[in-house]
Design a protein around this motif. Sequence first.
Motif, PDB file in Angstrom:
ATOM      1  N   ASP A 441       9.867   2.807 -14.353  1.00 30.81           N
ATOM      2  CA  ASP A 441       8.589   2.136 -14.049  1.00 30.81           C
ATOM      3  C   ASP A 441       8.282   2.112 -12.557  1.00 30.81           C
ATOM      4  OD1 ASP A 441       8.473   1.755 -16.745  1.00 30.81           O
ATOM      5  OD2 ASP A 441       8.546  -0.441 -16.685  1.00 30.81           O
ATOM      6  N   VAL A 442       8.835   3.038 -11.807  1.00 29.59           N
ATOM      7  CA  VAL A 442       8.516   3.166 -10.386  1.00 29.59           C
ATOM      8  C   VAL A 442       7.225   3.964 -10.258  1.00 29.59           C
ATOM      9  CG1 VAL A 442       9.251   4.115  -8.173  1.00 29.59           C
ATOM     10  CG2 VAL A 442      10.920   3.011  -9.662  1.00 29.59           C
ATOM     11  N   ASP A 443       6.244   3.427  -9.540  1.00 28.69           N
ATOM     12  CA  ASP A 443       4.905   4.009  -9.462  1.00 28.69           C
ATOM     13  C   ASP A 443       4.789   4.959  -8.260  1.00 28.69           C
ATOM     14  OD1 ASP A 443       2.247   4.633  -9.494  1.00 28.69           O
ATOM     15  OD2 ASP A 443       1.517   2.571  -9.443  1.00 28.69           O
ATOM     16  N   ILE A 444       4.741   6.256  -8.543  1.00 28.82           N
ATOM     17  CA  ILE A 444       4.508   7.255  -7.490  1.00 28.82           C
ATOM     18  C   ILE A 444       3.274   8.096  -7.821  1.00 28.82           C
ATOM     19  CG2 ILE A 444       6.947   7.385  -6.815  1.00 28.82           C
ATOM     20  CD1 ILE A 444       7.060  10.081  -8.344  1.00 28.82           C
ATOM     21  N   ALA A 445       2.441   7.588  -8.727  1.00 26.04           N
ATOM     22  CA  ALA A 445       1.287   8.361  -9.204  1.00 26.04           C
ATOM     23  C   ALA A 445       0.386   8.799  -8.064  1.00 26.04           C
ATOM     24  CB  ALA A 445       0.494   7.543 -10.220  1.00 26.04           C
ATOM     25  N   TRP A 446       0.112   7.894  -7.126  1.00 21.83           N
ATOM     26  CA  TRP A 446      -0.819   8.217  -6.049  1.00 21.83           C
ATOM     27  C   TRP A 446      -0.257   9.275  -5.109  1.00 21.83           C
ATOM     28  CZ3 TRP A 446       0.006   7.024  -0.806  1.00 21.83           C
ATOM     29  CH2 TRP A 446       1.153   6.257  -0.541  1.00 21.83           C
ATOM     30  N   LEU A 447       1.067   9.303  -4.933  1.00 20.15           N
ATOM     31  CA  LEU A 447       1.676  10.336  -4.105  1.00 20.15           C
ATOM     32  C   LEU A 447       1.542  11.707  -4.766  1.00 20.15           C
ATOM     33  CD1 LEU A 447       4.911   8.428  -3.009  1.00 20.15           C
ATOM     34  CD2 LEU A 447       2.942   9.003  -1.561  1.00 20.15           C
ATOM     35  N   ILE A 448       1.711  11.727  -6.088  1.00 18.75           N
ATOM     36  CA  ILE A 448       1.529  12.971  -6.839  1.00 18.75           C
ATOM     37  C   ILE A 448       0.081  13.432  -6.731  1.00 18.75           C
ATOM     38  CG2 ILE A 448       1.603  14.030  -9.131  1.00 18.75           C
ATOM     39  CD1 ILE A 448       4.366  13.416  -7.976  1.00 18.75           C
ATOM     40  N   GLY A 449      -0.846  12.501  -6.922  1.00 18.06           N
ATOM     41  CA  GLY A 449      -2.268  12.837  -6.828  1.00 18.06           C
ATOM     42  C   GLY A 449      -2.641  13.359  -5.457  1.00 18.06           C
ATOM     43  N   LEU A 450      -2.091  12.752  -4.419  1.00 17.03           N
ATOM     44  CA  LEU A 450      -2.367  13.172  -3.047  1.00 17.03           C
ATOM     45  C   LEU A 450      -1.915  14.610  -2.814  1.00 17.03           C
ATOM     46  CD1 LEU A 450      -3.316  12.161  -0.208  1.00 17.03           C
ATOM     47  CD2 LEU A 450      -0.916  11.586   0.226  1.00 17.03           C
TER      48      LEU A 450
END
Length: 490
Positions: A441-450
């Motif tokens: 449940d570690v949120d790295i979604a925005w880094l992937i999107g970037l």
Amino acid sequence: MSHIPPETGKTAAPLIEVRSIDWVPENERRGKLWHQGPLWFLGNFQYFSIPIGFIGPSMGLSLGWTIVASVLGIAVGTVFMAFHASQGPTMGLPQLIQSRAQFGYRGVIVPLLATLFTYMAFNVADTVLLSEGLGSSFGWDPTLIAVLATVAGAGLAIFGHDWLHKAFRILLYISLPVMTILTIGVIAGAAGGTWDATQYGFSWQGFMAQFAACAAYNITYAPYVSDYSRYLPTNTSARSVIAAVFFGASSSAIWLIALGAWLTIALGATDGLAGLQTAGNTIFAPLGDAAALLSALALTATMGMNAYGGALTVLTTIDSVRPIKPKTTARVVTILVLALAWYLIASSINSGAVATVFSALTLMLYILVPWTATNLVDFFIVRKGHYAIADLFTPNGIYGAWGWRGLTAFGIGLLAEVPFMVLPTIGGWSYVGPAAAALGDVDIAWLIGLAVTSVAYLLMGRSLDLTAEETERRRSDEHLASKDPEGDHK
């Protein structure tokens, strides 16, 4: 970078701002570089920043690790914000008008709607925070607080750019000494407070949640940061603008987020304003009361900033469907409609302050990262700041009605985020992507999107005919230079 030839003479600033989504000619560039630091310092030197410091500790993160995550997150988010700010003097345009170069005259509606959600989400959250905070701290009627905050924020937005700058500077001069004394008292141990160290430690989930929330906090300024730098002279140093905005926006945010973490850990505060009041009055009364009121006033002023940007976004959306000549009346009416909308939405929300802040920031981050990546890659790497400004105001120009490169990159980036998303509970519904679940449940979604959006747009940008665009840019510069400063720049 493109430079519009300067016109002679400077026009006097009107009481209510005349400009809307149109280009600001050189003779109206009355902004001063040093105004950027105080504006963005106070933009984060308010109540909203404090409960962001509650997020990590609510997941068991220690004070030290919460501060580390906050410093890193704010630094990353502010870098993007500050680079967007440097576009203002170069272009003399609101941020989202400039985005037509990537998304097209009509295609820009996609990021426009995402950005409008950001403005509204912030002002809804701000209204909830003020109602809960001032109600808890002073026993005032929450409904009356919400009405007064909405009216004040809308009023400041109506007067416009110059008055927003002035209001922010005045509030900063008053609040800075008060918050400095309070913080020194906290560090010296005069504010009291104890905690059980065994309850707090380190977890990647808590660290990344705090990191992401802090990064989101200043990235969400990106869609309108250049709205407040577009009145700077064209020859203003880009590095100077970046530095002024970066240090202004980051230092105040880190300060109050760290203070918020201490308030929730040491005093058990569940409301930032009430915690601020308790800590200050413990040092000596009425220090806490003064700090709480000034923090609330600063947040109200920030609501005005959001309303101003929201109005420009709505007018840009309308202009992208049906070209308009933006007038002061249109901007005022739009602000009033937005104010009514955010007040009604805020009145229907019953969730707590921390939940409201975290949910709003998470959604904003997911939506805005693909846009900011597309815009910055185009401005600094692909087109290197060279734009035909006149063509941004017509669907028949070199940027076209639909910019398939920008829209495709935005869509790819947003889709790439989905498996990594960790959406907080909103209306009884939540979502954890399969990749995020595998990461605990570690949120790295925005880094992937970037990363995905940047690479996608960079690859597609290689097919642009920049030679033809340069010819059109020169033609555009000549066209704007020949126009009367008070005339139609479209």
